[in-house]
Design a protein around this motif. Structure first.
Motif, PDB file in Angstrom:
ATOM      1  N   GLN A  85       0.812  -1.219   0.000  1.00 34.00           N
ATOM      2  CA  GLN A  85       0.000   0.000   0.000  1.00 34.00           C
ATOM      3  C   GLN A  85       0.850   1.275   0.000  1.00 34.00           C
ATOM      4  N   LEU A  86       1.841   1.292  -0.867  1.00 33.70           N
ATOM      5  CA  LEU A  86       2.679   2.476  -1.005  1.00 33.70           C
ATOM      6  C   LEU A  86       1.975   3.493  -1.897  1.00 33.70           C
ATOM      7  N   ALA A  87       2.252   4.752  -1.674  1.00 27.89           N
ATOM      8  CA  ALA A  87       1.791   5.788  -2.587  1.00 27.89           C
ATOM      9  C   ALA A  87       2.548   5.609  -3.903  1.00 27.89           C
ATOM     10  N   GLU A  88       1.955   6.071  -4.983  1.00 27.33           N
ATOM     11  CA  GLU A  88       2.592   5.940  -6.301  1.00 27.33           C
ATOM     12  C   GLU A  88       4.009   6.513  -6.306  1.00 27.33           C
ATOM     13  N   PHE A  89       4.180   7.656  -5.680  1.00 28.05           N
ATOM     14  CA  PHE A  89       5.489   8.296  -5.613  1.00 28.05           C
ATOM     15  C   PHE A  89       6.494   7.391  -4.894  1.00 28.05           C
ATOM     16  N   GLU A  90       6.090   6.814  -3.770  1.00 23.43           N
ATOM     17  CA  GLU A  90       6.984   5.933  -3.008  1.00 23.43           C
ATOM     18  C   GLU A  90       7.354   4.708  -3.836  1.00 23.43           C
ATOM     19  N   LEU A  91       6.370   4.136  -4.497  1.00 21.73           N
ATOM     20  CA  LEU A  91       6.596   2.958  -5.325  1.00 21.73           C
ATOM     21  C   LEU A  91       7.613   3.252  -6.426  1.00 21.73           C
ATOM     22  N   ALA A  92       7.444   4.373  -7.104  1.00 29.72           N
ATOM     23  CA  ALA A  92       8.352   4.723  -8.202  1.00 29.72           C
ATOM     24  C   ALA A  92       9.770   4.977  -7.693  1.00 29.72           C
ATOM     25  N   VAL A  93       9.896   5.667  -6.579  1.00 33.27           N
ATOM     26  CA  VAL A  93      11.225   5.952  -6.032  1.00 33.27           C
ATOM     27  C   VAL A  93      11.930   4.655  -5.640  1.00 33.27           C
TER      28      VAL A  93
END
Length: 138
Positions: A85-93
């Motif tokens: 359940q990561l935010a999209e930004f966290e996932l991409a980083v």
């Protein structure tokens, strides 16, 4: 200053543009651009037709900096990170930078340690180990 909050990626305050945005990892962008390149080459009457320079440079960049080259590996990485359940930004980083330790992951994405999340150090370490396995067997 008006009543708007200041943007801060460490706290996932990314601004209005990112509220509904889907962030992509470099590997995903590479897959999209390669697919588009194939489409353009198929419909081009002139095989020597040059791609716009910005297209070529963008493709070179994402290929160079993508940690995962295999499309299946890119899909697996997104799946692994999505489970948490990561935010999209966290996932991409995390997908782009591939931290090796919990400390690195938290330094890159401080919001992982926000209160009220189920991400303790063990969960982050398991996530990083799963990513390392994908990279190892790619």
């Amino acid at each position: 200053m008006s009543g708007e909050e200041e943007e801060n990626a460490a706290e996932l305050k990314l601004g209005e543009d990112f509220v509904k945005a889907k962030c992509l990892m470099n590997g995903e962008v590479s897959m999209i651009l390669e697919h588009r390149l194939e489409q353009l080459q198929q419909v081009s009457e002139d095989p020597l037709n040059q791609m716009p320079q910005v297209f070529e440079k963008s493709l070179q960049y994402v290929k160079r900096f993508s940690r995962y080259k295999n499309p299946d590996a890119v899909r697996q990485v997104r799946e692994i990170l999505s489970r948490h359940q990561l935010a999209e930004f966290e996932l991409a980083v995390l997908g782009n930078l591939c931290p090796e330790t919990v400390e690195e992951a938290i330094a890159m994405v401080p919001s992982l340690k926000d209160k009220g999340r189920d991400l303790d150090d063990e969960a982050i370490e398991k996530m990083l180990n799963d990513l390392a396995l994908v990279k190892k067997f790619e």
